[in-house]
Enzyme design. Structure first.
Site, PDB file in Angstrom:
ATOM      1  N   TRP A 178       0.838  -1.210   0.000  1.00 40.23           N
ATOM      2  CA  TRP A 178       0.000   0.000   0.000  1.00 40.23           C
ATOM      3  C   TRP A 178       0.872   1.260   0.000  1.00 40.23           C
ATOM      4  N   THR A 180       2.043   4.644  -1.499  1.00 43.16           N
ATOM      5  CA  THR A 180       1.700   5.748  -2.407  1.00 43.16           C
ATOM      6  C   THR A 180       2.924   6.141  -3.230  1.00 43.16           C
ATOM      7  N   ALA A 258       3.199  14.180   8.253  1.00 42.07           N
ATOM      8  CA  ALA A 258       2.171  13.913   7.236  1.00 42.07           C
ATOM      9  C   ALA A 258       0.767  13.967   7.835  1.00 42.07           C
ATOM     10  N   ASP A 352     -25.629  11.291   0.084  1.00 45.47           N
ATOM     11  CA  ASP A 352     -27.015  10.876   0.319  1.00 45.47           C
ATOM     12  C   ASP A 352     -27.991  11.974  -0.107  1.00 45.47           C
ATOM     13  N   GLU A 379      -1.966   6.458   7.442  1.00 45.34           N
ATOM     14  CA  GLU A 379      -1.345   7.343   8.450  1.00 45.34           C
ATOM     15  C   GLU A 379      -1.907   7.088   9.843  1.00 45.34           C
ATOM     16  N   THR A 381      -4.943   4.291  11.505  1.00 49.06           N
ATOM     17  CA  THR A 381      -6.405   4.195  11.409  1.00 49.06           C
ATOM     18  C   THR A 381      -7.041   5.031  12.530  1.00 49.06           C
TER      19      THR A 381
HETATM   20  P1  TGC Z   1       6.014   3.979  20.948  1.00 53.99           P
HETATM   21  O1  TGC Z   1       6.623   3.185  22.028  1.00 53.99           O
HETATM   22  O2  TGC Z   1       4.819   4.823  21.190  1.00 53.99           O
HETATM   23  O3  TGC Z   1       7.147   4.928  20.295  1.00 53.99           O
HETATM   24  C1  TGC Z   1       8.383   4.464  19.838  1.00 53.99           C
HETATM   25  C2  TGC Z   1       9.280   5.680  19.736  1.00 53.99           C
HETATM   26  O4  TGC Z   1       8.748   6.613  18.791  1.00 53.99           O
HETATM   27  C3  TGC Z   1       8.402   7.862  19.455  1.00 53.99           C
HETATM   28  N1  TGC Z   1       7.094   8.281  18.911  1.00 53.99           N
HETATM   29  C4  TGC Z   1       6.927   9.268  18.043  1.00 53.99           C
HETATM   30  N2  TGC Z   1       7.799  10.151  17.522  1.00 53.99           N
HETATM   31  C5  TGC Z   1       7.313  11.044  16.652  1.00 53.99           C
HETATM   32  N3  TGC Z   1       6.027  11.089  16.277  1.00 53.99           N
HETATM   33  C6  TGC Z   1       5.127  10.217  16.774  1.00 53.99           C
HETATM   34  N4  TGC Z   1       3.848  10.249  16.377  1.00 53.99           N
HETATM   35  C7  TGC Z   1       5.565   9.258  17.698  1.00 53.99           C
HETATM   36  N5  TGC Z   1       4.953   8.255  18.384  1.00 53.99           N
HETATM   37  C8  TGC Z   1       5.910   7.677  19.109  1.00 53.99           C
HETATM   38  C9  TGC Z   1       8.330   7.534  20.913  1.00 53.99           C
HETATM   39  O5  TGC Z   1       8.633   8.660  21.706  1.00 53.99           O
HETATM   40  C10 TGC Z   1       9.401   6.464  21.034  1.00 53.99           C
HETATM   41  O6  TGC Z   1      10.666   7.093  21.036  1.00 53.99           O
HETATM   42  P2  TGC Z   1      11.886   6.511  21.899  1.00 53.99           P
HETATM   43  O7  TGC Z   1      12.976   7.522  21.763  1.00 53.99           O
HETATM   44  O8  TGC Z   1      11.363   6.360  23.291  1.00 53.99           O
HETATM   45  O9  TGC Z   1      12.218   5.184  21.282  1.00 53.99           O
HETATM   46  O10 TGC Z   1       5.715   2.971  19.786  1.00 53.99           O
HETATM   47  P3  TGC Z   1       4.551   1.983  19.706  1.00 53.99           P
HETATM   48  O11 TGC Z   1       5.074   0.743  19.075  1.00 53.99           O
HETATM   49  O12 TGC Z   1       3.837   1.866  21.024  1.00 53.99           O
HETATM   50  O13 TGC Z   1       3.605   2.756  18.672  1.00 53.99           O
HETATM   51  C11 TGC Z   1       2.357   2.359  18.612  1.00 53.99           C
HETATM   52  C12 TGC Z   1       1.590   3.078  17.484  1.00 53.99           C
HETATM   53  C13 TGC Z   1       0.378   2.216  17.249  1.00 53.99           C
HETATM   54  C14 TGC Z   1       1.183   4.451  17.960  1.00 53.99           C
HETATM   55  C15 TGC Z   1       2.429   3.201  16.205  1.00 53.99           C
HETATM   56  O14 TGC Z   1       2.966   1.972  15.858  1.00 53.99           O
HETATM   57  C16 TGC Z   1       1.587   3.752  15.056  1.00 53.99           C
HETATM   58  O15 TGC Z   1       1.448   4.959  14.916  1.00 53.99           O
HETATM   59  N6  TGC Z   1       1.003   2.871  14.207  1.00 53.99           N
HETATM   60  C17 TGC Z   1       0.292   3.292  12.996  1.00 53.99           C
HETATM   61  C18 TGC Z   1       1.195   3.098  11.818  1.00 53.99           C
HETATM   62  C19 TGC Z   1       0.908   4.098  10.732  1.00 53.99           C
HETATM   63  O16 TGC Z   1       0.342   5.143  10.923  1.00 53.99           O
HETATM   64  N7  TGC Z   1       1.367   3.786   9.527  1.00 53.99           N
HETATM   65  C20 TGC Z   1       1.299   4.723   8.453  1.00 53.99           C
HETATM   66  C21 TGC Z   1       2.145   4.296   7.287  1.00 53.99           C
HETATM   67  S1  TGC Z   1       2.508   5.560   6.133  1.00 53.99           S
HETATM   68  C22 TGC Z   1       1.098   5.948   5.385  1.00 53.99           C
HETATM   69  O17 TGC Z   1       0.049   5.504   5.674  1.00 53.99           O
HETATM   70  C23 TGC Z   1       1.216   6.958   4.298  1.00 53.99           C
HETATM   71  S2  TGC Z   1      -0.225   7.387   3.502  1.00 53.99           S
HETATM   72  C24 TGC Z   1       0.378   8.740   2.711  1.00 53.99           C
HETATM   73  C25 TGC Z   1      -0.524   9.378   1.748  1.00 53.99           C
HETATM   74  O18 TGC Z   1      -0.791   8.818   0.650  1.00 53.99           O
HETATM   75  O19 TGC Z   1      -0.889  10.567   2.028  1.00 53.99           O
HETATM   76  P1  FAD Z   2      -4.254  -3.447  10.008  1.00 49.82           P
HETATM   77  O1  FAD Z   2      -3.130  -2.891  10.777  1.00 49.82           O
HETATM   78  O2  FAD Z   2      -4.239  -4.903   9.694  1.00 49.82           O
HETATM   79  O3  FAD Z   2      -5.605  -3.098  10.782  1.00 49.82           O
HETATM   80  C1  FAD Z   2      -6.845  -3.751  10.471  1.00 49.82           C
HETATM   81  C2  FAD Z   2      -7.930  -3.217  11.426  1.00 49.82           C
HETATM   82  O4  FAD Z   2      -7.577  -3.553  12.768  1.00 49.82           O
HETATM   83  C3  FAD Z   2      -8.097  -1.695  11.398  1.00 49.82           C
HETATM   84  O5  FAD Z   2      -9.461  -1.380  11.505  1.00 49.82           O
HETATM   85  C4  FAD Z   2      -7.370  -1.228  12.645  1.00 49.82           C
HETATM   86  O6  FAD Z   2      -7.864  -0.005  13.167  1.00 49.82           O
HETATM   87  C5  FAD Z   2      -7.675  -2.390  13.592  1.00 49.82           C
HETATM   88  N1  FAD Z   2      -6.709  -2.501  14.688  1.00 49.82           N
HETATM   89  C6  FAD Z   2      -5.358  -2.605  14.574  1.00 49.82           C
HETATM   90  N2  FAD Z   2      -4.791  -2.687  15.798  1.00 49.82           N
HETATM   91  C7  FAD Z   2      -5.811  -2.643  16.710  1.00 49.82           C
HETATM   92  C8  FAD Z   2      -5.878  -2.698  18.137  1.00 49.82           C
HETATM   93  N3  FAD Z   2      -4.781  -2.781  18.897  1.00 49.82           N
HETATM   94  N4  FAD Z   2      -7.093  -2.637  18.719  1.00 49.82           N
HETATM   95  C9  FAD Z   2      -8.222  -2.526  17.969  1.00 49.82           C
HETATM   96  N5  FAD Z   2      -8.223  -2.484  16.604  1.00 49.82           N
HETATM   97  C10 FAD Z   2      -7.027  -2.530  15.996  1.00 49.82           C
HETATM   98  N6  FAD Z   2       1.715   2.848   4.085  1.00 49.82           N
HETATM   99  C11 FAD Z   2       3.014   3.247   3.906  1.00 49.82           C
HETATM  100  O7  FAD Z   2       3.922   2.800   4.600  1.00 49.82           O
HETATM  101  N7  FAD Z   2       3.311   4.161   2.917  1.00 49.82           N
HETATM  102  C12 FAD Z   2       2.371   4.690   2.095  1.00 49.82           C
HETATM  103  O8  FAD Z   2       2.671   5.509   1.235  1.00 49.82           O
HETATM  104  C13 FAD Z   2       1.008   4.263   2.264  1.00 49.82           C
HETATM  105  N8  FAD Z   2       0.044   4.719   1.421  1.00 49.82           N
HETATM  106  C14 FAD Z   2      -1.215   4.199   1.498  1.00 49.82           C
HETATM  107  C15 FAD Z   2      -2.165   4.514   0.518  1.00 49.82           C
HETATM  108  C16 FAD Z   2      -3.430   3.936   0.555  1.00 49.82           C
HETATM  109  C17 FAD Z   2      -4.417   4.249  -0.516  1.00 49.82           C
HETATM  110  C18 FAD Z   2      -3.779   3.059   1.616  1.00 49.82           C
HETATM  111  C19 FAD Z   2      -5.151   2.454   1.689  1.00 49.82           C
HETATM  112  C20 FAD Z   2      -2.850   2.749   2.580  1.00 49.82           C
HETATM  113  C21 FAD Z   2      -1.560   3.274   2.525  1.00 49.82           C
HETATM  114  N9  FAD Z   2      -0.571   2.908   3.443  1.00 49.82           N
HETATM  115  C22 FAD Z   2       0.733   3.329   3.290  1.00 49.82           C
HETATM  116  C23 FAD Z   2      -0.859   1.875   4.443  1.00 49.82           C
HETATM  117  C24 FAD Z   2      -1.635   2.373   5.640  1.00 49.82           C
HETATM  118  O9  FAD Z   2      -0.837   3.149   6.479  1.00 49.82           O
HETATM  119  C25 FAD Z   2      -2.179   1.141   6.356  1.00 49.82           C
HETATM  120  O10 FAD Z   2      -3.205   0.605   5.540  1.00 49.82           O
HETATM  121  C26 FAD Z   2      -2.697   1.450   7.747  1.00 49.82           C
HETATM  122  O11 FAD Z   2      -1.651   1.861   8.608  1.00 49.82           O
HETATM  123  C27 FAD Z   2      -3.403   0.243   8.376  1.00 49.82           C
HETATM  124  O12 FAD Z   2      -2.626  -0.908   8.245  1.00 49.82           O
HETATM  125  P2  FAD Z   2      -3.291  -2.235   7.617  1.00 49.82           P
HETATM  126  O13 FAD Z   2      -3.938  -1.879   6.332  1.00 49.82           O
HETATM  127  O14 FAD Z   2      -2.267  -3.302   7.572  1.00 49.82           O
HETATM  128  O15 FAD Z   2      -4.442  -2.630   8.644  1.00 49.82           O
END
Ligand code: TGC
Ligand code: FAD
Length: 399
Positions: A178, A180, A258, A352, A379, A381
């Site tokens: 996934w 971008t 972001a 709607d 970024e 969920t």
């Molecule tokens: P945690 O223990 O909380 O943190 C580990 C270390 O990271 C630091 N930290 C942060 N720093 C900067 N910004 C934040 N938002 C930060 N959150 C945590 C924290 O201080 C710690 O630092 P250190 O020095 O103590 O090591 O880590 P965790 O494993 O408990 O995190 C849990 C969780 C669920 C919050 C994290 O894994 C998370 O945010 N998961 C969601 C993943 C996500 O958002 N993926 C997105 C992929 S990219 C994408 O979707 C691009 S779409 C782009 C587009 O097309 O526009």
């Molecule tokens: P999962 O992590 O498998 O989650 C599935 C469901 O479980 C979700 O509803 C979630 O909320 C829920 N869930 C997860 N953990 C818990 C919990 N502890 N308790 C309760 N519910 C929970 N990623 C990149 O790295 N780079 C990119 O450029 C990028 N671009 C994207 C573009 C598009 C169009 C899309 C759709 C996604 C993109 N992503 C990118 C990925 C995106 O960040 C992930 O889809 C997102 O972080 C969720 O991960 P997943 O899809 O594996 O879902």
């Protein structure tokens, strides 16, 4: 002076901008307003006329990249390296105007600026900054950001992609999902596990063993490229590893940038839907009166305006905190959650209220609605951001 009698059924309230009821624009500096206006003109002239067809054709309008670059919208917050050096509120306004056009165009700018240029700027060597940032600001070099993996993106600490040292180089193996811009990217910022912890690798297009096939058949973000990334023994020289960060903090810091932009961007999508809806309900005649002259319709429109206004004020304060250097990740989580939920609900309700026409590409609501299904997922969920706030309030980790 006697007031001019109003036509029957019209209220006497002073004219307010229905898309900016609290005059947030009035709280902006002149520079911020100029930036907003220049991006708005680009969106009106170049994005809106082609976005419907691009969405239908499942095509990112790459021809827009030089125009985005010419306006300084790529890496706009970075100082130096041929970047515009604008403040955080300007970046937010850029995202808002672009997403008024389409979430896919804002996604392109988010990924290029916040997820690729930012980590090179914040964690890169001087050689890496000089090699990549000016070309990325000019739009000559496109980036993608690989964090999410096929087995689950919400928990990136559990990543399987890994790199091992071989002589002076690294060997990278694994898969990202996934992503971008992946298939059109010249450079991938890839996060991989190493014996030292998570590190950032700069993988150039054409590296042997690296593939970035596009994901087809999406019903959302159709005007954006989304790809898988595969690494099969890809050699990455030490000079292409980001030296300035080790650990999950690296990618999470990029996500904070972001997510900040997204919190503003989705306001633009909601405004586009409300604007279209106000025009539609004013002219659609049902039961002998405009649709807009029904209590239920007005309550729904008022609800949208209330939620958009709250989101605007929240985004502006978020921007002021960022510019003051006091922004915390939890601030961004609350805004990403609130504003994405707001925009998705507004878009769905607008769809709607258009009735059958709401499923037609002739109206923007369904396109925004479908896009926002991605935006509320990527970024982090909605659940991830709710749990982040829960952890902030209680001090207990419930992930
Ligand atoms: P945690 O223990 O909380 O943190 C580990 C270390 O990271 C630091 N930290 C942060 N720093 C900067 N910004 C934040 N938002 C930060 N959150 C945590 C924290 O201080 C710690 O630092 P250190 O020095 O103590 O090591 O880590 P965790 O494993 O408990 O995190 C849990 C969780 C669920 C919050 C994290 O894994 C998370 O945010 N998961 C969601 C993943 C996500 O958002 N993926 C997105 C992929 S990219 C994408 O979707 C691009 S779409 C782009 C587009 O097309 O526009
Ligand atoms: P999962 O992590 O498998 O989650 C599935 C469901 O479980 C979700 O509803 C979630 O909320 C829920 N869930 C997860 N953990 C818990 C919990 N502890 N308790 C309760 N519910 C929970 N990623 C990149 O790295 N780079 C990119 O450029 C990028 N671009 C994207 C573009 C598009 C169009 C899309 C759709 C996604 C993109 N992503 C990118 C990925 C995106 O960040 C992930 O889809 C997102 O972080 C969720 O991960 P997943 O899809 O594996 O879902």
């Amino acid at each position: 002076m006697a007031a001019t009698p109003l036509p029957a059924g019209k209220s006497s309230a002073a004219a307010l901008d229905p898309l900016d009821l609290y005059d947030v624009r009035g709280m902006l500096t002149e520079e911020e307003r100029l930036v907003q206006d220049s991006v708005a003109r680009l969106v009106d002239a170049e994005v809106l006329p082609r976005i419907r067809e691009a969405f239908e054709q499942h095509r990112f309008p790459k021809e827009l990249v030089p125009q985005l670059a010419a306006l300084g919208l790529l890496g706009s917050s970075i100082q130096g390296y041929d970047c515009a050096g604008l403040n955080a509120v300007c970046y937010g306004l850029i995202c808002q105007e672009l997403e008024r056009g389409d979430s896919g165009i804002r996604s392109f700018v988010s990924v290029q600026s916040s997820l690729c240029m930012y980590p090179i700027y914040a964690f890169g060597s001087e050689e890496q900054k000089r090699r990549y940032l000016p070309a990325m600001a000019r739009g000559e070099l496109i980036g993608c950001f690989g964090l999410t993996e096929p087995h689950g993106g919400s928990d990136p600490a559990n990543m399987k992609t890994h790199a091992k040292k071989r002589g002076g180089d690294w060997v990278l193996n694994g898969a990202k999902m996934w992503i971008t811009n992946g298939a059109i990217a010249d450079l991938a910022v890839v996060w991989a596990m190493t014996p030292e912890g998570i590190r950032g690798f700069l993988v150039e297009k054409g590296s042997p063993g690296f593939a970035a096939p596009e994901i087809q058949h999406k019903f959302s973000l159709r005007a954006s490229v989304t790809s898988a990334l595969y690494f099969d023994n890809v050699t990455v020289p030490e000079a292409r590893v980001l030296p300035g960060v080790v650990g999950l903090k690296g990618p999470l810091s990029c996500l904070t940038q972001a997510r900040y932009g997204i919190s503003w961007g989705v306001i633009g999508a909601a405004q586009a839907c409300l604007s279209e809806q106000l025009a539609y309900t004013a002219t659609r005649q049902l039961f002998g009166r405009p649709l807009a002259q029904n209590q239920m319709i007005q309550v729904r429109l008022a609800e949208m305006a209330r939620r958009i206004t709250s989101a605007q004020l929240l985004a502006l304060q978020l921007g002021r905190l960022k510019d003051a250097g006091t922004l915390q990740p939890a601030h961004v989580s609350l805004a990403k959650w609130n504003n994405c939920r707001m925009a998705l609900d507004v878009a769905r309700d607008c769809r709607d209220m258009l009735g059958g026409a709401g499923i037609s590409a002739e109206f923007a609501a369904i396109r925004h609605m479908l896009n926002l299904e991605s935006v509320i997922t990527y970024e982090g969920t909605e659940t991830i951001h709710q749990l982040t706030i829960g952890r902030q309030l209680t001090g207990l980790n419930a992930f």
